[in-house]
Scaffold this motif. Structure first.
Motif: not given
Length: 126
Positions: A14-25, A59-68, A70-74
């Motif tokens: 709802i503004g000038p940002y993205n749902q998520a950004v993947l940088k490296g891994n 969960k939907a954002v993680l799924d789109e990035a190929g993660m679950t 279990e990948n969340v560290v913070k």
């Protein structure tokens, strides 16, 4: 190079940002609030339902990035009322294995977008 992550299974920004950004891994998510992506309406009937909608959006954002989860560290949880902490935590806990749960901070804030009660962001690693 960074990769922008977007799914229509989570609310559109709802503004000038993205749902998520993947940088490296490493995946950096924007905060999610309880907007139902099917209706674009807030799902704030009670704090448990609101928290569940936030986590399903994440969960939907993680799924789109190929993660679950279990990948969340913070994670960072922003809440309007610290008295809701136990109820928020009880829903949040259902999405993680307690033995491998991420690091986290929870902060009470003065106001959140659209006057919601909870917003959660995450960092995940492949």
């Amino acid at each position: 190079m960074k990769k922008i992550i977007f799914t229509d299974k989570a609310p559109a920004p709802i503004g000038p940002y993205n749902q998520a950004v993947l940088k490296g891994n490493t995946l950096y998510t924007s905060g999610q609030i309880a907007i139902d992506p099917k209706t674009d309406e807030l799902n704030t009937e009670n704090i448990q339902i609101e928290t569940q909608q936030v986590m399903e959006n994440m969960k939907a954002v993680l799924d789109e990035a190929g993660m679950t989860f279990e990948n969340v560290v913070k994670t960072t949880i922003f809440i309007m009322d610290m008295n809701d902490f136990a109820k928020i935590n009880s829903v949040y806990a259902t999405y993680f294995n307690e033995k491998t749960a991420p690091a986290r901070e929870t902060v009470q804030v003065a106001c959140l977008p659209k006057n919601v009660n909870v917003e959660i962001s995450m960092i995940a690693i492949l």
